[in-house]
Design a protein around this motif. Structure first.
Motif, PDB file in Angstrom:
ATOM      1  N   PHE A   1      -1.080  -3.272   4.002  1.00 30.01           N
ATOM      2  CA  PHE A   1      -0.952  -2.217   5.016  1.00 30.01           C
ATOM      3  C   PHE A   1       0.335  -1.387   4.877  1.00 30.01           C
ATOM      4  O   PHE A   1       0.273  -0.160   4.908  1.00 30.01           O
ATOM      5  N   PRO A   2       1.501  -2.023   4.707  1.00 26.53           N
ATOM      6  CA  PRO A   2       2.688  -1.176   4.485  1.00 26.53           C
ATOM      7  C   PRO A   2       2.588  -0.343   3.193  1.00 26.53           C
ATOM      8  O   PRO A   2       3.092   0.775   3.140  1.00 26.53           O
TER       9      PRO A   2
ATOM     10  N   LEU B   1       1.683   3.046  -8.130  1.00 21.60           N
ATOM     11  CA  LEU B   1       1.548   1.801  -8.879  1.00 21.60           C
ATOM     12  C   LEU B   1       2.511   0.811  -8.254  1.00 21.60           C
ATOM     13  O   LEU B   1       3.700   1.116  -8.091  1.00 21.60           O
ATOM     14  N   VAL B   2       2.023  -0.351  -7.907  1.00 26.60           N
ATOM     15  CA  VAL B   2       2.906  -1.364  -7.320  1.00 26.60           C
ATOM     16  C   VAL B   2       2.694  -2.687  -8.050  1.00 26.60           C
ATOM     17  O   VAL B   2       1.616  -2.954  -8.580  1.00 26.60           O
TER      18      VAL B   2
ATOM     19  N   ARG C   1       5.206  16.239   7.643  1.00 27.22           N
ATOM     20  CA  ARG C   1       6.067  15.088   7.959  1.00 27.22           C
ATOM     21  C   ARG C   1       5.680  14.535   9.309  1.00 27.22           C
ATOM     22  O   ARG C   1       5.764  15.246  10.318  1.00 27.22           O
ATOM     23  N   GLN C   2       5.320  13.240   9.337  1.00 24.05           N
ATOM     24  CA  GLN C   2       4.885  12.645  10.602  1.00 24.05           C
ATOM     25  C   GLN C   2       5.915  12.778  11.727  1.00 24.05           C
ATOM     26  O   GLN C   2       5.571  12.940  12.883  1.00 24.05           O
TER      27      GLN C   2
ATOM     28  N   PHE D   1       3.796  13.990   3.515  1.00 25.42           N
ATOM     29  CA  PHE D   1       5.120  14.603   3.341  1.00 25.42           C
ATOM     30  C   PHE D   1       5.061  15.693   2.272  1.00 25.42           C
ATOM     31  O   PHE D   1       5.558  16.811   2.457  1.00 25.42           O
ATOM     32  N   PHE D   2       4.414  15.393   1.143  1.00 23.07           N
ATOM     33  CA  PHE D   2       4.297  16.377   0.067  1.00 23.07           C
ATOM     34  C   PHE D   2       3.464  17.582   0.508  1.00 23.07           C
ATOM     35  O   PHE D   2       3.579  18.666  -0.056  1.00 23.07           O
TER      36      PHE D   2
ATOM     37  N   MET E   1      -0.235   0.877   1.919  1.00 24.46           N
ATOM     38  CA  MET E   1      -1.131   1.993   2.247  1.00 24.46           C
ATOM     39  C   MET E   1      -0.366   3.060   3.032  1.00 24.46           C
ATOM     40  O   MET E   1      -0.495   4.248   2.771  1.00 24.46           O
ATOM     41  N   GLU E   2       0.418   2.618   3.989  1.00 23.71           N
ATOM     42  CA  GLU E   2       1.164   3.556   4.827  1.00 23.71           C
ATOM     43  C   GLU E   2       2.153   4.359   3.983  1.00 23.71           C
ATOM     44  O   GLU E   2       2.325   5.566   4.182  1.00 23.71           O
ATOM     45  N   ALA E   3       2.820   3.689   3.042  1.00 26.53           N
ATOM     46  CA  ALA E   3       3.795   4.386   2.203  1.00 26.53           C
ATOM     47  C   ALA E   3       3.117   5.478   1.377  1.00 26.53           C
ATOM     48  O   ALA E   3       3.659   6.585   1.212  1.00 26.53           O
TER      49      ALA E   3
ATOM     50  N   SER F   1       1.906   8.294   3.904  1.00 23.35           N
ATOM     51  CA  SER F   1       3.034   9.054   4.455  1.00 23.35           C
ATOM     52  C   SER F   1       3.642   9.971   3.402  1.00 23.35           C
ATOM     53  O   SER F   1       4.004  11.111   3.691  1.00 23.35           O
ATOM     54  N   GLU F   2       3.752   9.469   2.177  1.00 25.23           N
ATOM     55  CA  GLU F   2       4.329  10.306   1.126  1.00 25.23           C
ATOM     56  C   GLU F   2       3.403  11.471   0.810  1.00 25.23           C
ATOM     57  O   GLU F   2       3.849  12.598   0.594  1.00 25.23           O
TER      58      GLU F   2
ATOM     59  N   ALA G   1       5.883  11.660  -8.729  1.00 24.11           N
ATOM     60  CA  ALA G   1       6.566  11.793  -7.449  1.00 24.11           C
ATOM     61  C   ALA G   1       8.001  11.323  -7.554  1.00 24.11           C
ATOM     62  O   ALA G   1       8.885  11.823  -6.876  1.00 24.11           O
ATOM     63  N   LEU G   2       8.226  10.372  -8.420  1.00 22.89           N
ATOM     64  CA  LEU G   2       9.560   9.784  -8.516  1.00 22.89           C
ATOM     65  C   LEU G   2      10.403  10.463  -9.584  1.00 22.89           C
ATOM     66  O   LEU G   2      11.583  10.179  -9.710  1.00 22.89           O
TER      67      LEU G   2
END
Lengths: 156, 156, 156, 156
Positions: free
Chosen positions: C31-32, C11-12, C48-49, C43-44, C34-36, C39-40, C154-155
């Protein structure tokens, strides 16, 4: 940095786009995250930046920003950014920020954003009474205890 | 991608902030660079995005964006971004972009930005005549030969 | 867009820095975000990239990105970004994204991020078995029901 | 701010993505532009950030950043960003930046970026001799007169 109470906070996870070829935080990555926290806080307080001018006859512009990088933060670190009221002057005021890694509670960065109150034409004006009252409240621990909104709450 | 003439170009050097922990271009880094090229081109054409509404009674919004990553681009690579007119529809038109590394002339990426013409209230409208004339001109090699502005010229 | 189950979401709240002089979302702002999310999610999943190359002998690079802007999103809008598995090829696969405004459930944007699997030297390779198994699982509603992680979780 | 000679400069035009809903510069927009100037300068000096560690056995990390916003800068303003050597300590040094609008020569912002020299493991170390010699040279007007590289030259 102030010992004032926390007014608002976000939890963020550092992502690929936040980190540089050294695998550590890109130094400019904090600023948009600080702005998002500050803007959301002011929005919750009824102080939408995009409507201050028409709603109240004054608005705010950035006067200065500073950030200290205290510990290396890396990809996928989870960071809690906290916002506090900083110093208050005649026509300017500041928000203080701390960035703390969740896993080890290390303070990785701290920053200050200083705003100045201006007329619609961008002349500096004394802090208007409405904002002055807000600033007095934001500095009190009573206010914070009653109103502080966490990032998770904000999104719920 | 179109074979239309180049309308505008910028030379950029990929910097620390554009690259990721793998040392290659962060995928989102092209978009602000494309926007800067497109906005400057339209500005030079008398089509300031922030004044279209009041000056002409219509404006444009982004409808779609796409980008293909064709070769790895890395830190400190110098890239020429070129803007061409893309396809033109009834109420939308596109700009095509190519990103080419200067050192070896390799095409590292290509992209398309599609805009739609809208009323002040953001309803889709047919491309207005003023813009239609521009689009016809931009597609002609005569125009490009006479008017194309390089990044270096633009800054002189 | 796929009808596959949601694998991960954030949620942003759109902030000052995400919006442009027209007061609407700056087209590159998704785009950033989407990437976040992507990537998360990886990672889960133990992918990990920044460690794929050393951990598994292959890694992934971006091949293409596309985004459609379907409705105007503005300052302070709260948006849920959802990630789904997209199409899977021999050496490439996609994630599909939807951006939906919370207040009125309007789909404001949708996007696709296509990745290709490569050797350490960036030659294209067939999707490795480990990743292939992940992709098969991610496409199943059983997996999603059991494992999907919300941004809030996640948080926590 | 230092009266040291200009070491490097870029000309940039503020674009849609650099400006906010008030039509003025988004406060965080300077930082990537400062970084691009500083990184390119160090690159031209043989000090690639991504290779310092392997080439010389030390590298640098950001210690602090500060920026003052002195005049409103708006969409399509052309700005010259200049880099000068700032203060030099035992294990840290600074670059000073000025952002000046081309049309009226108004100083719209000034900033400082402070770096610290560290071992490969990120322990603070005294400024190594190689860098010390560079810093002494960069502070001399003779050096600047002989070596200063403009943005336009850099791109030629």
């Amino acid at each position: 940095m102030s010992e004032n109470p926390v007014l608002h906070s976000h939890l963020v996870r550092l992502s690929y786009g936040d980190t540089d070829p050294a695998g550590i935080l890109y130094y400019a990555a904090w600023f948009p995250k600080m702005e998002a926290l500050q803007s959301e806080f002011l929005f919750f307080q009824g102080l939408r930046q995009d409507r201050l001018k028409e709603d109240f006859g004054w608005w705010t512009v950035s006067r200065a920003t500073s950030c200290e990088y205290l510990a290396a933060a890396g990809l996928f670190d989870q960071i809690r950014i906290e916002l506090r009221r900083g110093s208050v002057g005649t026509s300017s005021f500041a928000f203080d920020f701390t960035m703390r890694r969740v896993s080890d509670d290390v303070l990785v960065a701290r920053a200050v954003s200083t705003l100045v109150t201006v007329s619609p034409e961008q002349s500096t004006v004394r802090i208007p009474e409405l904002l002055h009252d807000h600033l007095a409240n934001w500095g009190s621990s009573e206010w914070a205890a009653a109103h502080a909104i966490t990032g998770a709450d904000a999104l719920a």
